[in-house]
Design a protein around this motif. Structure first.
Motif, PDB file in Angstrom:
ATOM      1  N   ALA A 163       0.505 -10.095   6.672  1.00 17.12           N
ATOM      2  CA  ALA A 163       0.311  -9.143   5.590  1.00 17.12           C
ATOM      3  C   ALA A 163      -0.204  -9.881   4.357  1.00 17.12           C
ATOM      4  N   CYS A 164      -0.710  -9.112   3.415  1.00 13.63           N
ATOM      5  CA  CYS A 164      -1.194  -9.667   2.151  1.00 13.63           C
ATOM      6  C   CYS A 164      -0.465  -8.960   1.020  1.00 13.63           C
ATOM      7  N   ALA A 165       0.172  -9.727   0.155  1.00 11.50           N
ATOM      8  CA  ALA A 165       0.857  -9.166  -1.007  1.00 11.50           C
ATOM      9  C   ALA A 165       0.101  -9.570  -2.271  1.00 11.50           C
ATOM     10  N   ASP A 166      -0.209  -8.592  -3.109  1.00 15.13           N
ATOM     11  CA  ASP A 166      -0.870  -8.821  -4.392  1.00 15.13           C
ATOM     12  C   ASP A 166      -0.181  -7.931  -5.418  1.00 15.13           C
ATOM     13  N   GLY A 167       0.775  -8.498  -6.134  1.00 17.11           N
ATOM     14  CA  GLY A 167       1.536  -7.713  -7.100  1.00 17.11           C
ATOM     15  C   GLY A 167       2.313  -6.611  -6.413  1.00 17.11           C
ATOM     16  N   ASN A 168       2.064  -5.371  -6.812  1.00 13.60           N
ATOM     17  CA  ASN A 168       2.783  -4.228  -6.243  1.00 13.60           C
ATOM     18  C   ASN A 168       2.159  -3.715  -4.940  1.00 13.60           C
ATOM     19  N   LEU A 169       1.085  -4.347  -4.475  1.00 16.44           N
ATOM     20  CA  LEU A 169       0.346  -3.872  -3.312  1.00 16.44           C
ATOM     21  C   LEU A 169       0.572  -4.784  -2.107  1.00 16.44           C
ATOM     22  N   VAL A 170       1.018  -4.181  -1.000  1.00 18.88           N
ATOM     23  CA  VAL A 170       1.193  -4.914   0.252  1.00 18.88           C
ATOM     24  C   VAL A 170       0.319  -4.240   1.304  1.00 18.88           C
ATOM     25  N   THR A 171      -0.587  -5.014   1.895  1.00 23.41           N
ATOM     26  CA  THR A 171      -1.487  -4.465   2.901  1.00 23.41           C
ATOM     27  C   THR A 171      -1.399  -5.278   4.181  1.00 23.41           C
ATOM     28  N   ALA A 172      -1.790  -4.634   5.270  1.00 26.72           N
ATOM     29  CA  ALA A 172      -1.776  -5.293   6.570  1.00 26.72           C
ATOM     30  C   ALA A 172      -2.901  -4.710   7.424  1.00 26.72           C
ATOM     31  N   PRO A 173      -3.346  -5.466   8.443  1.00 30.38           N
ATOM     32  CA  PRO A 173      -4.482  -5.013   9.231  1.00 30.38           C
ATOM     33  C   PRO A 173      -4.154  -4.025  10.339  1.00 30.38           C
ATOM     34  N   ALA A 174      -2.951  -4.050  10.876  1.00 35.94           N
ATOM     35  CA  ALA A 174      -2.621  -3.199  12.020  1.00 35.94           C
ATOM     36  C   ALA A 174      -1.122  -3.273  12.276  1.00 35.94           C
ATOM     37  N   TRP A 175      -0.652  -2.427  13.200  1.00 39.04           N
ATOM     38  CA  TRP A 175       0.783  -2.377  13.497  1.00 39.04           C
ATOM     39  C   TRP A 175       1.330  -3.704  14.000  1.00 39.04           C
ATOM     40  N   THR A 176       0.477  -4.577  14.481  1.00 42.60           N
ATOM     41  CA  THR A 176       0.941  -5.894  14.918  1.00 42.60           C
ATOM     42  C   THR A 176       1.533  -6.698  13.761  1.00 42.60           C
ATOM     43  N   ALA A 177       1.256  -6.283  12.539  1.00 38.68           N
ATOM     44  CA  ALA A 177       1.753  -6.981  11.346  1.00 38.68           C
ATOM     45  C   ALA A 177       3.008  -6.337  10.754  1.00 38.68           C
ATOM     46  N   HIS A 178       3.613  -5.382  11.446  1.00 38.89           N
ATOM     47  CA  HIS A 178       4.788  -4.704  10.883  1.00 38.89           C
ATOM     48  C   HIS A 178       5.865  -5.635  10.340  1.00 38.89           C
ATOM     49  N   PRO A 179       6.275  -6.682  11.057  1.00 40.17           N
ATOM     50  CA  PRO A 179       7.338  -7.523  10.507  1.00 40.17           C
ATOM     51  C   PRO A 179       6.982  -8.101   9.130  1.00 40.17           C
ATOM     52  N   ALA A 180       5.791  -8.642   9.002  1.00 42.83           N
ATOM     53  CA  ALA A 180       5.384  -9.229   7.717  1.00 42.83           C
ATOM     54  C   ALA A 180       5.167  -8.153   6.661  1.00 42.83           C
ATOM     55  N   MET A 182       6.401  -4.967   6.421  1.00 41.59           N
ATOM     56  CA  MET A 182       7.628  -4.319   5.966  1.00 41.59           C
ATOM     57  C   MET A 182       8.539  -5.290   5.208  1.00 41.59           C
ATOM     58  N   ARG A 183       8.547  -6.564   5.604  1.00 42.56           N
ATOM     59  CA  ARG A 183       9.344  -7.556   4.876  1.00 42.56           C
ATOM     60  C   ARG A 183       8.873  -7.641   3.422  1.00 42.56           C
ATOM     61  N   GLU A 184       7.564  -7.702   3.212  1.00 44.67           N
ATOM     62  CA  GLU A 184       7.005  -7.780   1.849  1.00 44.67           C
ATOM     63  C   GLU A 184       7.291  -6.502   1.063  1.00 44.67           C
ATOM     64  N   PHE A 185       7.139  -5.338   1.708  1.00 40.36           N
ATOM     65  CA  PHE A 185       7.376  -4.064   1.021  1.00 40.36           C
ATOM     66  C   PHE A 185       8.846  -3.911   0.653  1.00 40.36           C
ATOM     67  N   LEU A 186       9.737  -4.255   1.571  1.00 38.66           N
ATOM     68  CA  LEU A 186      11.167  -4.173   1.284  1.00 38.66           C
ATOM     69  C   LEU A 186      11.551  -5.090   0.134  1.00 38.66           C
ATOM     70  N   GLY A 190      13.274  -4.163  -3.576  1.00 37.23           N
ATOM     71  CA  GLY A 190      14.560  -4.737  -3.906  1.00 37.23           C
ATOM     72  C   GLY A 190      15.561  -4.657  -2.771  1.00 37.23           C
ATOM     73  N   SER A 191      15.081  -4.344  -1.568  1.00 36.52           N
ATOM     74  CA  SER A 191      15.962  -4.282  -0.402  1.00 36.52           C
ATOM     75  C   SER A 191      16.189  -5.691   0.130  1.00 36.52           C
ATOM     76  N   ARG A 192      17.386  -5.934   0.608  1.00 33.13           N
ATOM     77  CA  ARG A 192      17.699  -7.241   1.194  1.00 33.13           C
ATOM     78  C   ARG A 192      18.110  -7.050   2.637  1.00 33.13           C
ATOM     79  N   ILE A 193      17.479  -7.831   3.495  1.00 36.01           N
ATOM     80  CA  ILE A 193      17.831  -7.839   4.911  1.00 36.01           C
ATOM     81  C   ILE A 193      18.341  -9.243   5.206  1.00 36.01           C
ATOM     82  N   GLU A 194      19.587  -9.338   5.550  1.00 37.26           N
ATOM     83  CA  GLU A 194      20.173 -10.654   5.842  1.00 37.26           C
ATOM     84  C   GLU A 194      19.906 -11.021   7.296  1.00 37.26           C
ATOM     85  N   PRO A 195      19.477 -12.278   7.563  1.00 34.05           N
ATOM     86  CA  PRO A 195      19.229 -12.692   8.942  1.00 34.05           C
ATOM     87  C   PRO A 195      20.510 -12.819   9.736  1.00 34.05           C
TER      88      PRO A 195
END
Length: 195
Positions: A163-180, A182-186, A190-195
């Motif tokens: 994924a690409c994060a630029d300030g408030n904007l998070v973009t990705a190329p396809a569903w294969t990038a969901h982990p990256a 959604m992690r950036e968007f969360l 202000g959401s925290r996901i503990e490993p």
């Protein structure tokens, strides 16, 4: 973490994984997600399509599931939302023709609220005129539109998993990038996901 209100823009032939998975992830962590579609009422569905990467020069398309709209597009007050999600698929190519929808997108961009857009969803960002001076990625076929709109293309590699994060904007190329993606968007929410 305080629950956030998220607006999701959907339409017929939205990409199945790009609407279902983010919706479920965001609800799972406690956020309220209102999925809206111009011309559809609460309880109606949009058809989805599964875009697969199976060795052709571009993705193939297969029928997906139906996805239920759970909020009324005409009643949306975008100022009441904390973030915006724009899935890809074929829906963005015609959703971007809706002036009210584009005004909603401009609100999120101007207010610097978190925006997560994936695949062809960036066609809506282009049409809304919010990519000038921004760095983003998308499905590779959208690169010319992003650059023509004044955006800077961010290459994520052949696996389309970043994924690409630029300030408030998070973009990705396809569903294969969901982990990256959604992690950036969360993180922006202000959401925290503990490993």
């Amino acid at each position: 973490m305080a629950a956030k209100r998220i607006l999701m823009l959907v339409g017929d032939y939205v990409e199945d994984y790009e609407v279902m998975v983010p919706f479920q992830i965001l609800v799972m962590v406690g956020h309220q997600v209102d999925a809206v579609c111009p011309g559809k009422r609460v309880g109606e569905t949009v058809r989805t399509a599964v875009h697969d990467f199976d060795g052709a020069q571009t993705y193939s398309e297969k029928p997906g599931h139906n996805f239920t709209v759970n909020a009324d597009f005409n009643a949306v007050d975008e100022t009441a939302y904390d973030g915006l999600v724009i899935p890809g698929g074929r829906a963005p190519e015609y959703l971007r023709l809706n002036a009210r929808l584009l005004a909603m997108v401009r609100h999120f961009a101007q207010a610097r609220k978190p925006i997560a857009s994936i695949c062809h969803g960036q066609q809506i960002l282009v049409a809304a005129g919010v990519l000038k001076g921004r760095v983003c990625t998308a499905y590779p076929a959208v690169q010319p539109e992003i650059e023509a709109a004044g955006g800077t293309w961010h290459e994520v590699g052949a696996q389309l998993a970043n994924a690409c994060a630029d300030g408030n904007l998070v973009t990705a190329p396809a569903w294969t990038a969901h982990p990256a993606w959604m992690r950036e968007f969360l993180a922006l929410l202000g959401s925290r996901i503990e490993p």
